[in-house]
Design a protein around this motif. Structure first.
Motif, short mmCIF file in Angstrom:
data_model
loop_
_atom_site.label_atom_id
_atom_site.label_comp_id
_atom_site.label_asym_id
_atom_site.label_seq_id
_atom_site.Cartn_x
_atom_site.Cartn_y
_atom_site.Cartn_z
N ASP A 162 0.85 -1.18 0.00
CA ASP A 162 0.00 0.00 0.00
C ASP A 162 0.88 1.23 0.00
O ASP A 162 1.81 1.35 0.83
CB ASP A 162 -0.90 0.01 1.24
N ALA A 163 0.61 2.14 -0.92
CA ALA A 163 1.38 3.39 -0.97
C ALA A 163 1.32 4.15 0.34
O ALA A 163 2.19 4.97 0.63
CB ALA A 163 0.88 4.26 -2.12
N ALA A 164 0.29 3.88 1.16
CA ALA A 164 0.14 4.58 2.43
C ALA A 164 1.31 4.34 3.38
O ALA A 164 1.51 5.11 4.33
CB ALA A 164 -1.16 4.15 3.11
N ASP A 165 2.09 3.30 3.15
CA ASP A 165 3.29 3.08 3.96
C ASP A 165 4.42 4.02 3.58
O ASP A 165 5.46 4.05 4.25
CB ASP A 165 3.76 1.63 3.81
N PHE A 166 4.24 4.78 2.50
CA PHE A 166 5.31 5.63 1.99
C PHE A 166 4.88 7.07 1.79
O PHE A 166 5.66 8.00 2.00
CB PHE A 166 5.82 5.08 0.66
N VAL A 167 3.65 7.27 1.32
CA VAL A 167 3.12 8.60 1.02
C VAL A 167 1.70 8.69 1.58
O VAL A 167 1.08 7.66 1.87
CB VAL A 167 3.10 8.87 -0.51
N PRO A 168 1.15 9.90 1.75
CA PRO A 168 -0.19 10.01 2.34
C PRO A 168 -1.32 9.74 1.35
O PRO A 168 -2.18 10.58 1.11
CB PRO A 168 -0.21 11.45 2.86
N ARG A 228 5.85 6.04 6.58
CA ARG A 228 5.83 7.39 6.03
C ARG A 228 5.91 8.41 7.15
O ARG A 228 5.54 8.13 8.30
CB ARG A 228 4.56 7.60 5.20
N SER A 229 6.35 9.60 6.78
CA SER A 229 6.44 10.69 7.76
C SER A 229 5.47 11.81 7.47
O SER A 229 5.12 12.58 8.37
CB SER A 229 7.87 11.25 7.77
N ALA A 230 5.00 11.94 6.22
CA ALA A 230 4.13 13.06 5.84
C ALA A 230 2.66 12.68 5.94
O ALA A 230 2.29 11.51 5.79
CB ALA A 230 4.45 13.50 4.41
N THR A 231 1.83 13.67 6.19
CA THR A 231 0.38 13.50 6.17
C THR A 231 -0.19 14.30 5.01
O THR A 231 0.51 15.09 4.36
CB THR A 231 -0.25 13.99 7.48
N GLY A 303 -5.21 11.56 7.85
CA GLY A 303 -3.93 11.98 7.31
C GLY A 303 -3.63 11.41 5.93
O GLY A 303 -2.55 11.64 5.40
N LEU A 304 -4.60 10.69 5.37
CA LEU A 304 -4.41 10.06 4.07
C LEU A 304 -5.45 10.57 3.08
O LEU A 304 -6.60 10.84 3.45
CB LEU A 304 -4.55 8.54 4.15
N ALA A 305 -5.06 10.64 1.82
CA ALA A 305 -6.02 10.78 0.73
C ALA A 305 -6.47 9.37 0.35
O ALA A 305 -5.76 8.39 0.58
CB ALA A 305 -5.39 11.46 -0.47
N GLY A 306 -7.65 9.29 -0.23
CA GLY A 306 -8.06 8.02 -0.80
C GLY A 306 -7.27 7.75 -2.08
O GLY A 306 -6.44 8.57 -2.50
N CYS A 307 -7.54 6.64 -2.70
CA CYS A 307 -6.80 6.25 -3.90
C CYS A 307 -7.10 7.22 -5.05
O CYS A 307 -8.26 7.45 -5.39
CB CYS A 307 -7.19 4.83 -4.31
N ALA A 338 -1.38 15.85 -6.44
CA ALA A 338 -1.50 14.47 -6.87
C ALA A 338 -0.12 13.87 -7.15
O ALA A 338 0.14 12.71 -6.82
CB ALA A 338 -2.38 14.38 -8.12
N ALA A 339 0.77 14.67 -7.74
CA ALA A 339 2.13 14.19 -7.99
C ALA A 339 2.84 13.87 -6.68
O ALA A 339 3.57 12.87 -6.57
CB ALA A 339 2.91 15.23 -8.79
N ARG A 340 2.65 14.70 -5.68
CA ARG A 340 3.26 14.44 -4.37
C ARG A 340 2.67 13.18 -3.75
O ARG A 340 3.39 12.40 -3.11
CB ARG A 340 3.01 15.63 -3.44
N LEU A 341 1.38 12.97 -3.93
CA LEU A 341 0.76 11.76 -3.40
C LEU A 341 1.27 10.49 -4.08
O LEU A 341 1.17 9.40 -3.54
CB LEU A 341 -0.77 11.84 -3.55
#
Length: 385
Positions: A162-168, A228-231, A303-307, A338-341
Motif C-alpha cells: 500500500d502506498a500509504a506506507d510511503f506517502v499520504p 511514512r512521515s508526511a500527512t 492523514g491520508l487521501a483516498g486512492c 496528486a504528484a506528491r501523493l
C-alpha cells in the motif's frame, strides 16, 4: 545502483510506461526500452526522460521493433508492466482480463516471448495492478496470469503493498513477481509459507491453484517498509487558486451520512479549540440502503487521501475539505498535490492540462513503492540471475 555481483547497473524494459513513474522508482537502473500507446503520456515521458528508448504505440506492435532497438544488446534483468486496470478495479465494469483494456496484458506476454526469442529473456517480470486482479472472474484471471507466466518459463509469487506506507495516499496494489525458472532464488528472499503481512485473499487464491501451479509458487520475503512521515496536510498547496463556490461545498456536504457528519463535527470542535486547520479528503460513494442505492459523501481525516483515480472515475473522484476556525472550504486536488501523493519529485514535469495531469497520475504506480521493491527484492534477484 550497481550490482555487487555483476559490477553493472541492472537493466529493465517498461511497458504501459505512462509518464515513467516505475522508471522514477528504479533509480540507478538502466532503461533499455519503454512503451506506451497514449500520445499524451508519451509526451510527458519524453519531457522527463527523453525518447532514446521510447516506442510510442500499441504494445502488440512492439515485438517487431525489439531486434533493432538500441541498447537491447545487454541482457534484460527486469520487464515491468503496470498493465491497464480499468476492467479489474471496483470502479470499472468488472470485465476482467477479457476486457478491452486489461486484455493488453496478453500482448505484453507476446513481447516478452519476443525478447526470449532474441536470447534476451528478462530474468524477472513484475506485473502491477489493483487488488481486484486477485479476485476478478472469481479468481479465474489470477489463475490465468500465473499459468501464462509459468508457460513462459517463470516461477511466480506475488506481494501486496500500500502506498500509504510511503506517502499520504491509500493505494493498495498487487505485484506479481516472476523469476526465470532457471534461476535459483536466494534463500533469504523466499519463505516456505506466507508471512503475517500477506492478505488472506492472496493465500486463498494460491490455495485454489491447480497442483502444478501451486507447487511452483514463491512466497517472497519482503523487507518491512520504514513507514511514512508526511500527512495529507503536509503536502497540500495552501495557496491553491481555485476553490469551490460556497453553494457547491454546501451541496456536497449535505450528502454526508450521520456517521460522517459526527466525524466532521468532532474535527470542527478540535479546530475551534486549537486553531489548527485540518485537511480531509472526501468523495461520493454509492451504498445500498433499504434496497435502494443511496449516494453519500464520505470524508477521511486520518492523514491520508483516498486512492487517486482518473477523471473516468466520475463521482468517485475525491476532493479536499479544509476545516478552518472560521468555516469550511472545499476544492479539487491539484496536479502537483496528486504528484506528491504519488511520490514524484517537485522537478517532475506535468502536462499543462489539469485533466491530462490527473489522468496520468491516477493511472500511475507510486514511486516509493517501486523503489522499495527494487531495493529489497528486485536488485537482489537480478544479481542472482
Amino acid at each position: 545502483m550497481t550490482s555487487i555481483a555483476t559490477g553493472r547497473a541492472p537493466t529493465f524494459v517498461e511497458f504501459f510506461a505512462g509518464g515513467g513513474m516505475a522508471r522514477a522508482g528504479l533509480e540507478g537502473w538502466t532503461c533499455l526500452l519503454a512503451n506506451d500507446v497514449s500520445a499524451t503520456k508519451a509526451a510527458v515521458y519524453r519531457e522527463n526522460w527523453g525518447d532514446d528508448h521510447l516506442i510510442e504505440g500499441d504494445v502488440r506492435d512492439v515485438r517487431p521493433h525489439l531486434a533493432i532497438v538500441p541498447g537491447l544488446t545487454p541482457r534484460v534483468d527486469l520487464a515491468w508492466a503496470s498493465f491497464p486496470c480499468q476492467d479489474l478495479s471496483l470502479a470499472g465494469r468488472g470485465a476482467g482480463l477479457d476486457g478491452q483494456r486489461s486484455s493488453a496484458l496478453i500482448d505484453f506476454f507476446h513481447a516478452v516471448d519476443g525478447l526470449a526469442a532474441l536470447r534476451r529473456k528478462p530474468a524477472v517480470i513484475v506485473l502491477e495492478n489493483v487488488l481486484g486482479a486477485l479476485t476478478s472472474n472469481d479468481g479465474a484471471d489470477f489463475r490465468r496470469v500465473v499459468g501464462w507466466l509459468r508457460d513462459l518459463g517463470y516461477r511466480v509469487g506475488a506481494v501486496t503493498l500500500d502506498a500509504a506506507d510511503f506517502v499520504p495516499q491509500s493505494r493498495p496494489r498487487v505485484f506479481f513477481i516472476a523469476l526465470d525458472a532457471r534461476v535459483a532464488p536466494p534463500a533469504s528472499l523466499v519463505d516456505g509459507t506466507p508471512d503475517a503481512r500477506v492478505p488472506q485473499v492472496l493465500i486463498d487464491q494460491v490455495d485454489d491453484l491447480a497442483e502444478g501451479l501451486r507447487e511452483g509458487w514463491l512466497w517472497w520475503r519482503l523487507a518491512t517498509p520504514a513507514g511514512r512521515s508526511a500527512t495529507l496536510g503536509d503536502i497540500v498547496e495552501r495557496d491553491a487558486p481555485e476553490w469551490d463556490e460556497p453553494e457547491r461545498s454546501r451541496a456536497a456536504l449535505a450528502m454526508m451520512s450521520e456517521a460522517t457528519r459526527a466525524k466532521l463535527d468532532a474535527v470542527r470542535a478540535e479546530v475551534a479549540k486549537t486553531g489548527r486547520t485540518q485537511v480531509g479528503a472526501f468523495f461520493r460513494r454509492t451504498r445500498v440502503e433499504g434496497g435502494r442505492k443511496i449516494q453519500h459523501v464520505e470524508i477521511r481525516f486520518d492523514g491520508l487521501a483516498g486512492c487517486l483515480r482518473t477523471a473516468a472515475g466520475g463521482s468517485s473522484v475525491q476532493r479536499l475539505l479544509f476545516v478552518e476556525r472560521d468555516g469550511l472550504r472545499t476544492r479539487a486536488v491539484t496536479p502537483r498535490e496528486a504528484a506528491r501523493l504519488m511520490g514524484l519529485p517537485e522537478t517532475y514535469r506535468l502536462p499543462q492540462s489539469r485533466s491530462q495531469a490527473l489522468d496520468l497520475l491516477g493511472d500511475g504506480v507510486a514511486v516509493p513503492v517501486v523503489a522499495h521493491l527494487a531495493q529489497s527484492l528486485l536488485a537482489l534477484l537480478a544479481a542472482a540471475a
